[in-house]
Write an enzyme that holds these catalytic residues in place. Sequence first.
Site, PDB file in Angstrom:
ATOM      1  N   LYS A  50     -12.108 -66.419  75.261  1.00  0.00           N
ATOM      2  CA  LYS A  50     -11.250 -67.138  76.217  1.00  0.00           C
ATOM      3  C   LYS A  50     -11.746 -68.573  76.396  1.00  0.00           C
ATOM      4  O   LYS A  50     -10.953 -69.512  76.509  1.00  0.00           O
ATOM      5  CB  LYS A  50     -11.218 -66.396  77.562  1.00  0.00           C
ATOM      6  N   GLN A  94     -13.898 -61.320  84.903  1.00  0.00           N
ATOM      7  CA  GLN A  94     -13.802 -60.367  83.794  1.00  0.00           C
ATOM      8  C   GLN A  94     -14.086 -58.945  84.300  1.00  0.00           C
ATOM      9  O   GLN A  94     -15.098 -58.698  84.946  1.00  0.00           O
ATOM     10  CB  GLN A  94     -14.790 -60.753  82.679  1.00  0.00           C
ATOM     11  N   ASP A 117      -4.911 -64.332  86.085  1.00  0.00           N
ATOM     12  CA  ASP A 117      -4.862 -62.983  85.504  1.00  0.00           C
ATOM     13  C   ASP A 117      -3.758 -62.144  86.158  1.00  0.00           C
ATOM     14  O   ASP A 117      -3.462 -61.037  85.711  1.00  0.00           O
ATOM     15  CB  ASP A 117      -6.216 -62.290  85.706  1.00  0.00           C
TER      16      ASP A 117
END
Length: 279
Positions: A50, A94, A117
């Site tokens: 990412k 994450q 997200d």
Amino acid sequence: MAARLIDGKAVAARVRERVRAEVAEMDTPPGLATILVGEDPASAVYVRMKREDSAEVGIESFHHEPGGNVSQADLAALIASLNVDERVHGILLQLPLPGHLDQDPLIAAIDPAKDVDGLTPLSAGLLAQGRPGAFAPCTPSGVIELLREAGAELEGARAVVIGRSILVGKPLAALLLAANATVTHCHSRTRDLGAVCREAEILIAAAGRPGLVTGEMVREGAIVIDVGTNKVDGKLVGDVDFESVSERAGAITPVPGGVGPMTRAMLLVNTLVAARGRV
Ligand code: NAP
């Protein structure tokens, strides 16, 4: 093989190029903060990719590794500091987090305006209610992008989604509904999955079960999107039995090279949108 291959790598490259061009026009670059907690090797690889994707399109990354033993309070304080950091437009925590941490309140602590997200309860709630102003999670948005690239007419289409997780299945069903598809949602208790799937003009498998969808479950000419990523004998395979399904489908995504690259590309799109304040 009858089915046309939907090339996720090529579509993702086009999406990245669009983001790169838009970022190049901006006075200050978008900023993405990544938080990696613990030693999970897969998570470390995802976060690294990412950050590399961000660098490639000119998004600045702010990486944080607070250590595997970080306390709930310290991690919450880190998120709070990123919420008010003007250089940071998107925050990526994450997952999964180590077991001693309570994941849900930490996700909820992310400013919804920086929730690239799309996992905060506010983002999920707005999406479920069909209201604007929410980031959709990256995998479902990537699936919608792939369907559009494949020329799928979503309005009025019969769409079947297998899987109802908050990360993939539920937001994907909401996005399809928002696009005026007629959506049927399947899960592990669905009776006669094959019969339901055979109704689908658009079939999306997100169950995490290798080979779950076979050729006889697919309507002739259907567009089939395989979200599944499963390791079988060291090889990455989807939820769809590619060989038999590609004989009947009109178009199909491969694994790897289908949904995966799109998930990464849509994070860049969401970060750009956050920086533009356009969500
Ligand atoms: P998850 O949280 O484990 O959810 C799986 C869903 O599939 C559940 O709703 C489950 O039903 C349903 N299911 C399981 N077995 C089934 C069966 N035999 N028939 C019908 N439904 C069944 O998984 P997830 O996070 O949504 O991920 C799904 C898959 O997508 C995984 O392989 C994951 O690795 C992959 N994935 C890929 C990407 C990417 O970028 N390519 C991103 C995210 C996830 P119940 O609710 O009834 O248990």
